[in-house]
Design a protein around this motif. Structure first.
Motif, PDB file in Angstrom:
ATOM      1  N   ALA A   1      51.131  97.150  56.462  1.00 48.06           N
ATOM      2  CA  ALA A   1      52.558  97.084  56.146  1.00 48.06           C
ATOM      3  C   ALA A   1      53.305  96.201  57.141  1.00 48.06           C
ATOM      4  N   ALA A   2      52.990  96.373  58.431  1.00 44.54           N
ATOM      5  CA  ALA A   2      53.702  95.609  59.456  1.00 44.54           C
ATOM      6  C   ALA A   2      53.450  94.115  59.331  1.00 44.54           C
ATOM      7  N   ALA A   3      52.244  93.742  58.875  1.00 44.64           N
ATOM      8  CA  ALA A   3      51.905  92.326  58.773  1.00 44.64           C
ATOM      9  C   ALA A   3      52.271  91.729  57.420  1.00 44.64           C
ATOM     10  N   GLY A   4      52.795  92.539  56.507  1.00 44.61           N
ATOM     11  CA  GLY A   4      53.117  92.045  55.174  1.00 44.61           C
ATOM     12  C   GLY A   4      54.599  92.006  54.920  1.00 44.61           C
ATOM     13  N   THR A   5      54.991  92.519  53.770  1.00 45.85           N
ATOM     14  CA  THR A   5      56.401  92.538  53.397  1.00 45.85           C
ATOM     15  C   THR A   5      57.186  93.523  54.242  1.00 45.85           C
ATOM     16  N   GLY A   6      56.484  94.474  54.841  1.00 45.74           N
ATOM     17  CA  GLY A   6      57.146  95.364  55.785  1.00 45.74           C
ATOM     18  C   GLY A   6      57.277  96.791  55.345  1.00 45.74           C
ATOM     19  N   GLY A   7      56.890  97.124  54.119  1.00 48.80           N
ATOM     20  CA  GLY A   7      57.035  98.492  53.660  1.00 48.80           C
ATOM     21  C   GLY A   7      55.863  98.934  52.807  1.00 48.80           C
ATOM     22  N   MET A   8      55.704 100.261  52.709  1.00 54.02           N
ATOM     23  CA  MET A   8      54.638 100.817  51.897  1.00 54.02           C
ATOM     24  C   MET A   8      54.959 102.271  51.596  1.00 54.02           C
ATOM     25  N   HIS A   9      54.649 102.687  50.375  1.00 59.72           N
ATOM     26  CA  HIS A   9      54.773 104.093  50.009  1.00 59.72           C
ATOM     27  C   HIS A   9      53.379 104.609  49.696  1.00 59.72           C
ATOM     28  N   VAL A  10      52.986 105.708  50.350  1.00 64.52           N
ATOM     29  CA  VAL A  10      51.635 106.249  50.217  1.00 64.52           C
ATOM     30  C   VAL A  10      51.708 107.712  49.806  1.00 64.52           C
ATOM     31  N   ASP A  11      50.872 108.075  48.829  1.00 63.72           N
ATOM     32  CA  ASP A  11      50.737 109.465  48.400  1.00 63.72           C
ATOM     33  C   ASP A  11      49.445 110.010  48.988  1.00 63.72           C
TER      34      ASP A  11
ATOM     35  N   THR B   1      40.550 104.526  44.812  1.00 63.35           N
ATOM     36  CA  THR B   1      41.730 105.237  44.344  1.00 63.35           C
ATOM     37  C   THR B   1      42.989 104.499  44.766  1.00 63.35           C
ATOM     38  N   VAL B   2      43.915 104.344  43.848  1.00 62.90           N
ATOM     39  CA  VAL B   2      45.227 103.810  44.200  1.00 62.90           C
ATOM     40  C   VAL B   2      45.998 104.908  44.920  1.00 62.90           C
ATOM     41  N   ILE B   3      46.363 104.648  46.160  1.00 63.75           N
ATOM     42  CA  ILE B   3      47.066 105.676  46.932  1.00 63.75           C
ATOM     43  C   ILE B   3      48.496 105.280  47.267  1.00 63.75           C
ATOM     44  N   GLY B   4      48.904 104.054  46.917  1.00 60.41           N
ATOM     45  CA  GLY B   4      50.257 103.662  47.291  1.00 60.41           C
ATOM     46  C   GLY B   4      50.686 102.340  46.708  1.00 60.41           C
ATOM     47  N   THR B   5      51.875 101.926  47.117  1.00 64.34           N
ATOM     48  CA  THR B   5      52.513 100.708  46.615  1.00 64.34           C
ATOM     49  C   THR B   5      53.193  99.987  47.767  1.00 64.34           C
ATOM     50  N   VAL B   6      53.094  98.662  47.757  1.00 62.69           N
ATOM     51  CA  VAL B   6      53.797  97.853  48.747  1.00 62.69           C
ATOM     52  C   VAL B   6      55.286  97.813  48.388  1.00 62.69           C
ATOM     53  N   THR B   7      56.141  97.933  49.396  1.00 62.39           N
ATOM     54  CA  THR B   7      57.592  97.873  49.200  1.00 62.39           C
ATOM     55  C   THR B   7      58.196  96.839  50.145  1.00 62.39           C
TER      56      THR B   7
END
Length: 758
Positions: free
Chosen positions: A294-304, A353-359
């Motif tokens: 997340a820190a090296a990308g767009t900056g956000g992530m939501h994880v379940d 398994t999909v565990i999250g989405t980039v935000t």
């Protein structure tokens, strides 16, 4: 500065219950800093993330201020495609090919549980190479133990060797080289450093980034279990729920067959361009992968976290985050490619398994059982940990140690004593044959290994048609670094550099594993700072960049740290591996020559260590100009076919070099020693190599050495079935000093390790 969500239901621990930050390795100041970042009390899951991400292992908080020199002093080169800061560095080796390589430690786990500690060390470094987009092609290891005859060494050594071999062999990766050494300072603190190298085309390079809001985060590989929880920061699950959970095991358990499938699965995913970012799960597990991506990308992530596949349904969210279960990867995938990604994983029988989405929120948000348990700015965990400029001071005993020179030690004074010393060194644990170790490793699987231990360096073919290949060496000397950390690090580099050049390869890049005691000890930090400075300066001089590496602190038993032990890997390039040169004397009648200058240098030497158990004085003089000149001669001599054998001089001096080359080729030698026989045989002066010259090429080699400014001395002829040595007696007469039949040399050289290991 770090805006949070307007309304968030944070599942925090009750205010009445003290938070166990100290048990998690954090000090009061660090804990308060977390509270300031969040503007509130952290949840137990958030505290777990910060504690492990800000640990010494993950954040380099004590070493970062010194490691910056590798970047600041990096030589200018267009060959470095990916440098420090990624999972591994990447080097351009020509013809569209790139190589990625890195070495890391797994020291403490290998003492607690030798087999799994060593095995998962291999597995972890292999996944670093996969995550760069490369196919792993070989591994190496650098192992250090306490005294060979110590009961604890006899417990740890067989397990570590079996773990390295068991995991690497199961992956089908050749183990092409390394070192095994013994010293009392490593008792109860063995060093297990593992290196992996991989190859790829330039366009195949992958990065650990999570770009593109809406892209999916997929966890794939083995299910998450309780093994390895807190391995990076001594985290015990009992900290979070003492009533319902027992302390989890701190050593990971590996499954090499799952990792083999993971390698092939990843390569197919890369081949179909299904991955926009990828990270392996090693230290800190899900915590590290999510925060760093997340820190090296767009900056956000939501994880379940509920979506994370578990081996143990009783795991708490903190344990899910901290688990260091092996054989796991995390990928960022575009929504339209998720189905194909999962299809390929299923075909390789890899759970995914999909565990999250980039935000684009600049927040890492995690939910568990319907509650938000993490809401943090990921950059603060991944990149903005504490940085300490710890106190430095030379160890109090350094002056006395350097003053205690080997000059007071009694030297062999006649032929019989010299003969006995040659045999003694040849059979000593550090210099004896390591066949007992290396026979447990598959060195030639995959069919591209051109040279492997006990050669100067491992050599692997990269391109069948052109013969393009690479050479790798991994070297260190804790005794030298104990006597002078600046010089000791440079000596480790120069030996590895020389080993690569001895095969005919051009040295190109460096990786390192820096093994030291506690950073809270000013003496240790002084050693560390001086070693890093020495290594950075030497790499700058030689024009070979540091591409990455690892720092391992807290290597000590009680108050006694290990000898500071920087282990240096050097990568070299062969334009055509068919022109490589090995160390074996095989050409009867070939002239044997010594290249380089021999000085009376015995500080930290094997002779002093083996015969007297002595450590004192100063290590050999570093001569980087001479190293570069010697390397140019060796590379050009191999290219032009001037030499039939090359072996560098290092531990044990010319004596050990002759022993190894004679035994490797099954051919004896008749040697006439110039100067003092003891100094010529056992000095450990650097920038030297022994060569066997192609018959008729003596004048061309001499001219090559003269143009490079490298001294060359003819010292003998290859032939016979014994090592015959002539030299000057104390009275000044020339006479045969001793003769050792090869069968006697072989028996002394090969009997040692099996005796201790059985």
């Amino acid at each position: 500065m770090y805006p949070g969500t307007d309304t968030v239901a944070i599942a925090a621990a009750s205010p009445e219950r003290p938070q166990p930050f100290a048990e998690l390795g954090m000090n009061e100041e660090e804990y308060q800093r977390v509270r300031n970042i969040l503007g509130r009390r952290p949840t137990s899951a958030e505290l777990a993330i910060y504690s492990v991400m800000w640990s010494e292992h993950c954040s380099y908080k004590s070493s970062k201020v010194h490691l910056r020199q590798f970047g600041d002093k990096a030589p200018k080169t267009d060959k470095l495609l990916v440098g420090m800061g990624e999972n591994a560095g990447v080097v351009d080796i020509g013809q569209g090919w790139a190589v990625t390589f890195k070495v890391e430690s797994h020291n403490h786990p290998s003492y607690v549980e030798p087999y799994q500690g060593a095995a998962t060390g291999v597995g972890g470094i292999v996944r670093d190479i996969i995550s760069m987009g490369a196919r792993p092609v070989a591994v190496m290891d650098s192992l250090r133990f306490g005294p060979a005859d110590a009961p604890d060494t006899q417990r740890v050594l067989p397990g570590v060797v079996a773990g390295v071999g068991g995991y690497g062999n199961s992956l089908g990766l050749p183990n092409i080289g390394g070192e095994t050494a013994f010293d009392a300072c490593y008792a109860q603190n063995p060093l297990v450093n593992a290196l992996c190298v991989g190859v790829m085309k330039h366009e195949d390079i992958k990065r650990a980034v999570a770009p593109g809001p809406g892209n999916r985060v997929i966890l794939f590989g083995a299910p998450t279990g309780p093994d390895g929880i807190g391995g990076a920061s001594v985290l015990a699950s009992a900290t979070f729920d003492e009533e319902s959970h027992q302390k989890r095991p701190s050593v990971q358990v590996g499954d090499p067959f799952m990792e083999k499938l993971l390698i092939e699965c990843c390569l197919e995913l890369f081949g179909e361009d299904l991955v926009v970012g990828i990270q392996d799960l090693g230290a800190a597990g899900v915590s590290c992968a999510t925060t760093e991506l997340a820190a090296a990308g767009t900056g956000g992530m939501h994880v379940d976290l509920d979506a994370v596949p578990l081996r143990d349904a009783t795991l708490l969210p903190e344990e899910i985050l901290m688990s260091e279960s092996q054989e796991r990867m995390m990928a960022v995938v575009e929504p339209g490619k998720v189905d194909r990604f999962l299809e390929i994983c299923a075909r390789w029988e890899i759970p995914a398994t999909v565990i999250g989405t980039v935000t684009d929120t600049r927040r890492l948000v995690m939910t568990w059982r319907g509650e938000t348990i993490v809401d943090i700015p990921p950059v603060t965990a991944a990149d903005e940990g504490p940085v300490y400029n710890r106190p430095l001071a030379p160890p109090p005993d350094l002056g006395a140690l350097q003053s205690d020179t080997p000059g007071r030690l009694t030297r062999p004074s006649n032929g019989d004593e010299l003969r006995r010393t040659v045999l003694w060194l040849a059979g000593s644990p550090n210099l004896a044959s390591k066949t007992w170790v290396t026979s447990q490793y598959d060195r030639y699987v995959l069919g591209n290994t051109v040279m492997a231990m006990p050669e100067n360096a491992g050599v692997v073919r990269v391109d069948d048609e052109s013969g393009l290949g690479i050479a790798l060496s991994l070297d260190g000397n804790g005794r030298y670094t104990r006597l002078d950390p600046y010089a000791g690090a440079q000596l480790a580099l120069s030996e590895s550099y020389r080993n690569v050049a001895a095969t005919g390869a051009r040295p190109m890049a460096v990786t390192n594993c820096l093994n030291f005691g506690s950073p809270e000890d000013p003496g240790v930090m002084w050693q560390f700072a001086r070693a890093v400075e020495g290594l950075a300066d030497a790499c700058q001089y030689l024009g070979i960049p540091v591409t990455g590496g690892n720092v391992s602190f807290y290597n000590q038993t009680g108050e006694a740290p290990i000898n500071p032990t920087p282990v240096i890997g050097v990568l070299g390039v062969h334009d055509d591996v068919r022109r490589r040169v090995n160390m074996s004397l095989t050409t009867d009648g070939a002239t044997i020559a010594l290249l380089g200058e021999t000085r009376e240098e015995f500080g930290g030497s094997e002779w002093a260590h083996v015969v007297y158990g002595h450590l004192g004085g100063l290590p050999p003089l570093v001569d980087l100009k001479a190293e570069a000149a010697l390397a140019s001669v060796l590379v050009n001599a191999a290219r032009d076919g001037l030499v039939t054998a090359v072996h560098d001089l290092s531990d044990g001096g010319l004596s050990q070099t002759l022993v190894e080359s004679c035994l490797r080729g099954g051919l004896g030698a008749r040697i006439t020693l110039p100067g003092d026989p003891f100094v010529t045989l056992f000095s450990e002066s650097v920038a030297r190599a022994m060569v066997a010259v192609m018959p008729g090429a003596e004048a061309r080699l001499a001219a090559l050495c003269e143009s490079a400014g490298v001294p060359v001395t003819q010292i003998g002829i290859a032939g016979g079935d014994a090592l015959n040595v002539t030299g000057r007696t104390p009275e000044g007469d020339q006479q045969e000093l001793f003769s050792i039949p090869l069968h006697e040399l072989r028996e002394a050289h090969e009997r040692t390790l099996p005796t201790y290991a059985d």
